[in-house]
Design a protein around this motif. Sequence first.
Motif, short mmCIF file in Angstrom:
data_model
loop_
_atom_site.label_atom_id
_atom_site.label_comp_id
_atom_site.label_asym_id
_atom_site.label_seq_id
_atom_site.Cartn_x
_atom_site.Cartn_y
_atom_site.Cartn_z
N TYR A 1 0.83 -1.21 0.00
CA TYR A 1 0.00 0.00 0.00
C TYR A 1 0.87 1.26 0.00
CZ TYR A 1 -4.47 -2.39 0.91
OH TYR A 1 -5.61 -3.15 0.81
N ALA B 1 0.94 4.20 -2.74
CA ALA B 1 0.72 5.60 -2.36
C ALA B 1 1.80 6.50 -2.94
CB ALA B 1 0.68 5.73 -0.84
N ALA C 1 -5.75 11.86 -4.33
CA ALA C 1 -6.82 11.14 -3.63
C ALA C 1 -6.44 9.67 -3.44
CB ALA C 1 -8.14 11.26 -4.39
N LYS C 2 -5.92 9.05 -4.50
CA LYS C 2 -5.51 7.65 -4.39
C LYS C 2 -4.27 7.51 -3.51
CE LYS C 2 -7.51 5.87 -8.68
NZ LYS C 2 -7.26 5.26 -10.00
N VAL D 1 -3.53 9.37 -0.85
CA VAL D 1 -3.98 9.43 0.54
C VAL D 1 -4.67 8.13 0.93
CG1 VAL D 1 -5.56 10.57 2.14
CG2 VAL D 1 -4.16 11.94 0.58
N ASP D 2 -5.52 7.63 0.04
CA ASP D 2 -6.25 6.38 0.33
C ASP D 2 -5.28 5.24 0.61
OD1 ASP D 2 -8.65 4.66 0.38
OD2 ASP D 2 -7.81 3.83 -1.46
N ASN D 3 -4.23 5.13 -0.19
CA ASN D 3 -3.28 4.03 0.00
C ASN D 3 -2.37 4.26 1.20
OD1 ASN D 3 -3.30 1.79 -2.26
ND2 ASN D 3 -3.86 3.71 -3.26
N GLU E 1 -3.34 5.69 3.93
CA GLU E 1 -4.16 5.35 5.09
C GLU E 1 -4.35 3.84 5.21
OE1 GLU E 1 -6.72 9.09 6.39
OE2 GLU E 1 -7.65 8.02 4.73
N LYS E 2 -4.44 3.14 4.08
CA LYS E 2 -4.52 1.68 4.13
C LYS E 2 -3.21 1.09 4.65
CE LYS E 2 -8.04 1.09 0.54
NZ LYS E 2 -8.30 0.75 -0.88
N ALA F 1 1.02 11.31 4.04
CA ALA F 1 -0.40 11.35 3.67
C ALA F 1 -0.94 12.77 3.81
CB ALA F 1 -1.20 10.39 4.54
N LYS G 1 -8.93 16.73 5.33
CA LYS G 1 -8.05 15.59 5.59
C LYS G 1 -6.64 16.06 5.92
CE LYS G 1 -8.88 11.84 5.41
NZ LYS G 1 -9.19 10.87 6.48
#
Length: 282
Positions: free
Chosen positions: A96, A100, A110-111, A113-115, A117-118, A134, A146
């Motif tokens: 992940y 990121a 956006a992707k 940050v998502d990765n 956080e994962k 992030a 965020k």
Amino acid sequence: MKNVVLLTLAVLFSVVTFGQDAAEKINQANEAMQAEDYATAFKLYDEAMKNLGDVQVDSTINYNIAIAAYRAENMDGALEYFQKAINVGVNLEKSYEYMARIYNDKEDYAKAVDNFEKAIGAADGDTESMVFNAAIAAYRGDMLDKAVELFGQSVENGYRGETALYYKAVALRKKGDDAAYKATLEEGVNKFPGDDKISSALANVYVSEGNELYKKGVAILNAANQKVQDGSLKTTDDAYNAEVEKAQVEFRAAVEVLEKAKELDASNQNAQKLIDACSAVL
């Protein structure tokens, strides 16, 4: 009947050939990895994985292929195989995190940050750097709520606290929350008194406030003097002196705020100019 048997044998021979070829390519790819020839390693791995036949491979191979692609700067290939590694539950945190980083470089924040956080959610150990990264991605992507949240976490984590707090403040200002911007900078000055960026930013806030107070004082004086010119008021009248006092209250308040700005940033020329202007009418 003879034709059917021959066809079956041909298919079997083809499967065995593919399997042998895949195994050989994986061995060659491993050697290329050892030699740090990552582009060749990825090419061989990828070709092998697309024609495995009956070759059995460990699930961790997807992560290794992704690393080869990443180091060869083949980011699309890296994304493909990091995702495959994730799908089989291999090295989740690092998979992940690498995804990121790639999305961050692609400016798909956006992707990213998502990765991030994962990756943080999958981590067993230290996550401070990922939280900060992030936050930066969120800020760059104008995901301001965020960004504020993640920069706040970085401050709490004690990871690059000065920078995190400064950018938390800037994100708040971009959101239009001037009061929170000022409060965050004041918190920063108290926590990190030696940080020039935070001190300078807060000094500018105080200069802006001092300028507004100065302008209020000038407006009061100008209105009183206009009445004098119109003949409705004399400079000896108590009413005129009362207006002058009101203006001076604003000027004194301005000087007080502007002195705070100078204490934070002695090089702020606007602060000194406004102090001089106020002093001229006090």
